[in-house]
Scaffold this motif. Structure first.
Motif, PDB file in Angstrom:
ATOM      1  N   ILE A 132       0.834  -1.201   0.000  1.00 44.06           N
ATOM      2  CA  ILE A 132       0.000   0.000   0.000  1.00 44.06           C
ATOM      3  C   ILE A 132       0.871   1.254   0.000  1.00 44.06           C
ATOM      4  O   ILE A 132       0.596   2.228  -0.701  1.00 44.06           O
ATOM      5  N   ARG A 133       1.965   1.213   0.773  1.00 43.97           N
ATOM      6  CA  ARG A 133       2.884   2.365   0.788  1.00 43.97           C
ATOM      7  C   ARG A 133       3.499   2.589  -0.585  1.00 43.97           C
ATOM      8  O   ARG A 133       3.636   3.739  -1.036  1.00 43.97           O
ATOM      9  N   LYS A 134       3.888   1.507  -1.269  1.00 42.31           N
ATOM     10  CA  LYS A 134       4.485   1.634  -2.604  1.00 42.31           C
ATOM     11  C   LYS A 134       3.473   2.180  -3.601  1.00 42.31           C
ATOM     12  O   LYS A 134       3.797   3.039  -4.431  1.00 42.31           O
ATOM     13  N   LEU A 135       2.235   1.685  -3.537  1.00 38.52           N
ATOM     14  CA  LEU A 135       1.201   2.170  -4.448  1.00 38.52           C
ATOM     15  C   LEU A 135       0.946   3.657  -4.224  1.00 38.52           C
ATOM     16  O   LEU A 135       0.747   4.420  -5.168  1.00 38.52           O
ATOM     17  N   THR A 136       0.966   4.051  -2.964  1.00 35.77           N
ATOM     18  CA  THR A 136       0.776   5.471  -2.636  1.00 35.77           C
ATOM     19  C   THR A 136       1.952   6.298  -3.114  1.00 35.77           C
ATOM     20  O   THR A 136       1.794   7.384  -3.675  1.00 35.77           O
ATOM     21  N   THR A 191      -4.970   1.846  -5.759  1.00 40.17           N
ATOM     22  CA  THR A 191      -5.685   0.738  -6.371  1.00 40.17           C
ATOM     23  C   THR A 191      -4.674  -0.304  -6.848  1.00 40.17           C
ATOM     24  O   THR A 191      -3.489  -0.208  -6.538  1.00 40.17           O
ATOM     25  N   MET A 192      -5.132  -1.307  -7.561  1.00 36.48           N
ATOM     26  CA  MET A 192      -4.312  -2.445  -7.992  1.00 36.48           C
ATOM     27  C   MET A 192      -3.888  -3.294  -6.804  1.00 36.48           C
ATOM     28  O   MET A 192      -2.936  -4.076  -6.883  1.00 36.48           O
ATOM     29  N   GLY A 193      -4.618  -3.158  -5.679  1.00 34.00           N
ATOM     30  CA  GLY A 193      -4.316  -3.967  -4.502  1.00 34.00           C
ATOM     31  C   GLY A 193      -4.631  -5.439  -4.705  1.00 34.00           C
ATOM     32  O   GLY A 193      -4.221  -6.280  -3.903  1.00 34.00           O
ATOM     33  N   GLY A 194      -5.335  -5.753  -5.781  1.00 34.98           N
ATOM     34  CA  GLY A 194      -5.604  -7.161  -6.073  1.00 34.98           C
ATOM     35  C   GLY A 194      -4.332  -7.957  -6.291  1.00 34.98           C
ATOM     36  O   GLY A 194      -4.324  -9.188  -6.138  1.00 34.98           O
ATOM     37  N   ALA A 195      -3.247  -7.259  -6.630  1.00 31.48           N
ATOM     38  CA  ALA A 195      -1.959  -7.940  -6.782  1.00 31.48           C
ATOM     39  C   ALA A 195      -1.549  -8.604  -5.471  1.00 31.48           C
ATOM     40  O   ALA A 195      -0.871  -9.640  -5.467  1.00 31.48           O
ATOM     41  N   LEU A 196      -1.962  -8.017  -4.351  1.00 27.18           N
ATOM     42  CA  LEU A 196      -1.679  -8.617  -3.042  1.00 27.18           C
ATOM     43  C   LEU A 196      -2.392  -9.956  -2.902  1.00 27.18           C
ATOM     44  O   LEU A 196      -1.810 -10.942  -2.427  1.00 27.18           O
ATOM     45  N   ILE A 197      -3.647  -9.999  -3.339  1.00 30.50           N
ATOM     46  CA  ILE A 197      -4.421 -11.241  -3.271  1.00 30.50           C
ATOM     47  C   ILE A 197      -3.782 -12.306  -4.143  1.00 30.50           C
ATOM     48  O   ILE A 197      -3.596 -13.461  -3.719  1.00 30.50           O
ATOM     49  N   PHE A 217      -7.772  -4.378   4.813  1.00 30.26           N
ATOM     50  CA  PHE A 217      -7.333  -3.098   4.243  1.00 30.26           C
ATOM     51  C   PHE A 217      -8.416  -2.438   3.385  1.00 30.26           C
ATOM     52  O   PHE A 217      -8.356  -1.235   3.141  1.00 30.26           O
ATOM     53  N   ASN A 218      -9.377  -3.236   2.929  1.00 25.82           N
ATOM     54  CA  ASN A 218     -10.386  -2.743   1.998  1.00 25.82           C
ATOM     55  C   ASN A 218     -11.703  -2.367   2.678  1.00 25.82           C
ATOM     56  O   ASN A 218     -12.586  -1.786   2.046  1.00 25.82           O
ATOM     57  N   ALA A 219     -11.824  -2.684   3.984  1.00 25.26           N
ATOM     58  CA  ALA A 219     -13.051  -2.352   4.703  1.00 25.26           C
ATOM     59  C   ALA A 219     -13.216  -0.837   4.797  1.00 25.26           C
ATOM     60  O   ALA A 219     -12.233  -0.092   4.802  1.00 25.26           O
ATOM     61  N   TYR A 220     -14.451  -0.401   4.879  1.00 22.79           N
ATOM     62  CA  TYR A 220     -14.761   1.035   4.907  1.00 22.79           C
ATOM     63  C   TYR A 220     -14.126   1.731   6.109  1.00 22.79           C
ATOM     64  O   TYR A 220     -14.230   1.232   7.226  1.00 22.79           O
ATOM     65  N   PRO A 221     -13.451   2.868   5.919  1.00 19.47           N
ATOM     66  CA  PRO A 221     -13.057   3.465   4.638  1.00 19.47           C
ATOM     67  C   PRO A 221     -11.801   2.783   4.099  1.00 19.47           C
ATOM     68  O   PRO A 221     -10.811   2.634   4.819  1.00 19.47           O
ATOM     69  N   ALA A 222     -11.836   2.393   2.843  1.00 23.59           N
ATOM     70  CA  ALA A 222     -10.791   1.555   2.265  1.00 23.59           C
ATOM     71  C   ALA A 222      -9.438   2.259   2.194  1.00 23.59           C
ATOM     72  O   ALA A 222      -9.355   3.431   1.853  1.00 23.59           O
ATOM     73  N   GLU A 223      -8.401   1.507   2.544  1.00 24.53           N
ATOM     74  CA  GLU A 223      -7.028   1.990   2.372  1.00 24.53           C
ATOM     75  C   GLU A 223      -6.511   1.671   0.979  1.00 24.53           C
ATOM     76  O   GLU A 223      -5.544   2.285   0.508  1.00 24.53           O
ATOM     77  N   VAL A 224      -7.139   0.670   0.314  1.00 18.34           N
ATOM     78  CA  VAL A 224      -6.696   0.235  -1.001  1.00 18.34           C
ATOM     79  C   VAL A 224      -7.868  -0.446  -1.705  1.00 18.34           C
ATOM     80  O   VAL A 224      -8.740  -1.018  -1.058  1.00 18.34           O
ATOM     81  N   PHE A 225      -7.905  -0.326  -3.026  1.00 16.51           N
ATOM     82  CA  PHE A 225      -8.898  -1.018  -3.837  1.00 16.51           C
ATOM     83  C   PHE A 225      -8.218  -2.149  -4.590  1.00 16.51           C
ATOM     84  O   PHE A 225      -7.024  -2.076  -4.898  1.00 16.51           O
ATOM     85  N   MET A 226      -8.977  -3.189  -4.924  1.00 17.44           N
ATOM     86  CA  MET A 226      -8.363  -4.326  -5.619  1.00 17.44           C
ATOM     87  C   MET A 226      -8.129  -4.044  -7.095  1.00 17.44           C
ATOM     88  O   MET A 226      -7.196  -4.577  -7.688  1.00 17.44           O
TER      89      MET A 226
END
Length: 361
Positions: free
Chosen positions: A45-49, A73-79, A257-266
């Motif tokens: 998340i830090r890198k994406l930010t 966004t693109m947090g789906g890469a984590l999954i 991380f995605n629960a409201y309010p989301a820190e990242v989107f997939m």
């Protein structure tokens, strides 16, 4: 990998033979995916930010979503990372179904990655053109479906099972099976993608459906349970329980991380991949109709878009205030977290109905 090591050690130390049980490895897969995601998630998340890979928000949508602009966004890469590593660690890598499911997940994830990358990095609002996105989805789905049809050794592996009826099966033949499987994989992928429009909305139903499919996979792969429950016996399908368990663990961690309010989107990299993964597992264990039931929230969201577009083109009028369906309810006054939790409840009910088909025949 770890299964192979345990089998080797089990030749001298019998205690290691316990890792041969799918149930134990499924539990360990959930925990492993959770640990990987919790460990990697904050850094990702830090890198994406840092690289300003932020979400663009429609200005014609709910006004409450405008504050989400710029959220990584693109947090789906984590999954995908957690699922891939966990599956490689705990699944039987000699099982072809494991590779089919994993490569389908990663293949659709790659399509979503390119689409997201173009949108947020190259600032191209169209991302990957729809025709090319659909082309690559179709290519992967057709290849997977064809391989499954070619490798089928039992009639049950290409028959359509009708839930709630003990002896009702529809022979599809190779061509019919490929066609149905293609639509299930591509349709499921896009349905999850359409649903991913609110914090936590898509990931929790995905986790629930993956959990149910893990049960179906275990039952289908176990000759005794399959006969007792009246589901088709698919030799080797039980290993998909480990894959589904990895999806559960990675999905629950992502929800942190995605629960409201989301820190990242997939992003599409996650949504397209997860939907395709659910679709291919359902195809392998012959539960396409049950997937349609359990994934009812995804189905509703997709149908709402189809109806909205069709109505506007034919009549010049909209049916919903906004599509997909969750935006309609937001514009009607429901708070975002109300929509999400209520859709979760609906998903839970539908998954239970799907699971009931194991005995209600």
């Amino acid at each position: 990998m770890l299964l192979t090591l345990a089998q080797w050690l089990g030749q001298d130390i019998r205690a290691f033979n316990v890792f041969g049980y799918i149930t134990l490895r499924s539990v360990l897969a959930v925990l492993t995916a959770l640990v990987i995601s919790f460990f990697v998630g904050p850094a990702m998340i830090r890198k994406l930010t840092q690289y300003k890979i932020g979400q663009a928000v429609r200005d014609d949508g709910p006004q409450t979503h405008l504050v989400k602009a710029g959220t990584p966004t693109m947090g789906g890469a984590l999954i995908l990372t957690a699922v891939a590593v966990t599956t490689l660690l705990w699944a039987d890598l000699a099982n072809p179904y494991v590779w089919v499911a994993l490569l389908t997940l990663l293949g659709f994830g790659a399509i979503g990655w390119v689409d997201d990358w173009r949108k947020v990095v190259h600032r191209n609002p169209k991302g990957l053109p729809a025709r090319w996105k659909y082309f690559w989805q179709s290519l992967i789905a057709a290849a997977v479906s064809s391989w499954l049809a070619w490798s089928a050794q039992l009639p049950a592996q290409t028959e359509l099972i009708v839930p709630f009826f003990k002896d009702v099966v529809i022979p599809l033949g190779a061509a019919g099976f490929v066609l149905l499987s293609y639509f299930v994989i591509v349709g499921s992928s896009n349905a999850v993608n359409l649903t991913d429009g609110a914090d936590g909305l898509a990931i929790m139903p995905t986790v629930m459906v993956a959990g149910a499919l893990a049960i179906f996979a275990y039952a289908a792969g176990h000759a005794v349970f399959a006969k007792y429950l009246g589901v088709p016996h698919i030799p080797g399908a039980g290993e998909l329980a480990v894959f589904c368990s990895a999806l559960i663990g990675a999905g629950l961690a992502f929800l942190w991380f995605n629960a409201y309010p989301a820190e990242v989107f997939m992003g599409d990299v996650g949504a397209l991949a997860l939907g395709a993964a659910l679709g291919v597992v359902a195809v392998i264990v012959r539960q396409e109709i049950v997937l349609f039931i359990m994934g009812g929230v995804f189905v509703m969201e997709t149908i709402s878009v189809m109806l909205q577009v069709g109505s506007y083109k034919l009549r010049g009028k909209r049916i919903f205030l906004m599509a997909p369906l969750h935006h309609h309810y937001e514009l009607k006054g429901w708070k975002e977290n109300q929509v999400v939790v209520r859709f979760w409840i609906i998903s839970m009910m539908l998954v239970l109905i799907g699971l009931s088909t194991l005995k209600l025949r």
